[in-house]
Design a protein around this motif. Structure first.
Motif, PDB file in Angstrom:
ATOM      1  N   ASN A 117       0.825  -1.293  -0.085  1.00 52.24           N
ATOM      2  CA  ASN A 117      -0.012   0.042  -0.030  1.00 52.24           C
ATOM      3  C   ASN A 117       0.827   1.100  -0.217  1.00 52.24           C
ATOM      4  O   ASN A 117       1.913   1.422   0.696  1.00 52.24           O
ATOM      5  CB  ASN A 117      -0.946  -0.123   1.251  1.00 52.24           C
ATOM      6  CG  ASN A 117      -1.745  -1.136   1.277  1.00 52.24           C
ATOM      7  OD1 ASN A 117      -2.801  -1.141   0.397  1.00 52.24           O
ATOM      8  ND2 ASN A 117      -1.824  -2.262   1.923  1.00 52.24           N
ATOM      9  N   GLU A 149      -0.613  -0.498  -4.481  1.00 54.66           N
ATOM     10  CA  GLU A 149      -2.060  -0.262  -4.162  1.00 54.66           C
ATOM     11  C   GLU A 149      -1.884   1.354  -3.784  1.00 54.66           C
ATOM     12  O   GLU A 149      -1.486   1.701  -2.833  1.00 54.66           O
ATOM     13  CB  GLU A 149      -2.372  -1.143  -3.224  1.00 54.66           C
ATOM     14  CG  GLU A 149      -2.440  -2.580  -3.623  1.00 54.66           C
ATOM     15  CD  GLU A 149      -3.361  -3.644  -2.606  1.00 54.66           C
ATOM     16  OE1 GLU A 149      -3.988  -3.014  -1.639  1.00 54.66           O
ATOM     17  OE2 GLU A 149      -3.318  -4.768  -2.770  1.00 54.66           O
ATOM     18  N   ASP A 179      -7.283   0.777  -4.943  1.00 55.50           N
ATOM     19  CA  ASP A 179      -7.458   0.133  -3.710  1.00 55.50           C
ATOM     20  C   ASP A 179      -9.001   0.771  -3.004  1.00 55.50           C
ATOM     21  O   ASP A 179      -9.273   1.993  -3.478  1.00 55.50           O
ATOM     22  CB  ASP A 179      -6.477   0.192  -2.818  1.00 55.50           C
ATOM     23  CG  ASP A 179      -6.666  -0.701  -1.501  1.00 55.50           C
ATOM     24  OD1 ASP A 179      -7.436  -1.532  -1.384  1.00 55.50           O
ATOM     25  OD2 ASP A 179      -5.755  -0.668  -0.497  1.00 55.50           O
TER      26      ASP A 179
HETATM   27 CA    CA Z   1      -4.759  -2.401   0.351  1.00 57.54          CA
END
Ligand code: CA
Ligand code: C2E
Ligand code: CA
Ligand code: CA
Length: 279
Positions: A117, A149, A179
């Motif tokens: 992320n 993401e 995301d």
């Molecule tokens: Ca994620």
């Protein structure tokens, strides 16, 4: 009634004070979390709905605080984002995760992709591309084994800037995912212009799937539109066999969720890879 409401206010006062205090303590302590080696990465398998095989893992940060135990990223990532800590923590996370995944891939001859992320603040960092490239090189992880993401909201905050950054990352050879799709205000028409590979449907959609015919219609059309613009679709928060089977019927490509596996430490990952029906 009067004493009661006074009491209630007093109670909220204490609760509020405790929350502010905890925030201050965590904010202070987070400054040392990297150097004191308190951060680690948990990995959650991502499973291909067609083959039922694990094709990747999402790395999720964990903080073991000496007094407060495990603090969830839902609590400390926002604190890191308020300060400049998010960039050093994000860099540290990617270095740990790429190194661990590269080692697991080699040791077990697995072709697992790592999903990591990026926070909105990281997208504003002019050194992000160089940082990602450095982490990959240092770990010996090929760029195509990494998918970054970014949330819908991070992109919509400054779409032009986000587009530039995503193109730069894409040129490194990494994959890109949007995301928490469905929680913000972007449309696929806007996302179409960005160099994205994957769309992750937010957990909130999956949770109530099965109880709601409307939701099934919405998820079906998200999947159809995503496929129409060339995106793979991952559903997160899959907790039941019913959700798993329904998502497969709706044409979703991959799933993630407690039904398959909770996020686990790296040393438990390979032994606990989800297998279904003898696969
Ligand atoms: Ca994620
Ligand atoms: P996310 O990226 O949407 O990650 C998915 C979250 O859903 C994770 O929570 C995961 O543990 C949880 N989850 C997965 N399957 C299920 C399920 O079946 N049921 C339920 N109820 N939950 C499920 P987690 O690990 O607490 O992370 C929360 C959020 O913190 C993440 O949401 C992400 O936004 C953020 N985060 C975590 N690690 C990082 C990181 O390294 N960098 C940044 N910038 N943010 C991170
Ligand atoms: Ca998500
Ligand atoms: Ca989410």
């Amino acid at each position: 009634a009067k004493t009661q409401s006074t009491k209630r206010y007093a109670f909220f006062g204490v609760e509020h004070r405790e929350r502010v205090q905890r925030h201050m303590v965590l904010d202070q302590d987070l400054r040392h979390a990297v150097s004191r080696d308190q951060l680690w990465v948990a990995y959650q398998p991502v499973v291909d709905l067609r083959t039922e095989r694990t094709v990747g893992v999402e790395g999720l940060l964990r903080w073991t605080h000496p007094d407060h135990g495990t603090v969830s990223p839902g609590e400390f990532i926002p604190i890191a984002e308020e300060s400049d800590l998010i960039n050093s923590i994000g860099t540290h996370m990617l270095r740990m995760a790429t190194r661990q995944l590269a080692a697991e891939r080699e040791r077990h001859e697995l072709d697992l992709q790592l999903n990591a992320n990026l926070s909105p603040r990281q997208l504003e960092d002019p050194h992000l591309g160089a940082m990602v490239q450095h982490a990959l090189a240092e770990a010996g992880l090929p760029a195509h084994a990494l998918c970054l993401e970014v949330t819908e909201n991070a992109i919509m905050h400054d779409p032009m800037q986000a587009a530039r950054v995503l193109r730069e990352l894409r040129e490194l050879g990494v994959y890109l995912a949007i995301d928490d799709f469905g929680t913000g205000y972007s449309s696929l028409a806007q996302l179409r212009r960005l160099p994205l590979d994957t769309l992750k449907i937010d957990r909130s959609f999956v949770t109530d799937l099965g109880d709601s015919h409307d939701l099934e219609t919405i998820v079906t059309s998200i999947i159809a539109m995503a496929h129409a613009v060339g995106l793979d679709v991952v559903a997160e928060g899959v907790e039941t066999a019913q959700q798993f089977d329904l998502l497969r019927r709706l044409g979703c490509d991959e799933v993630q969720g407690y039904y398959l596996s909770k996020p686990v430490p790296i040393d438990q990952l390979v032994t606990q890879l989800p297998r279904r029906d003898g696969l």
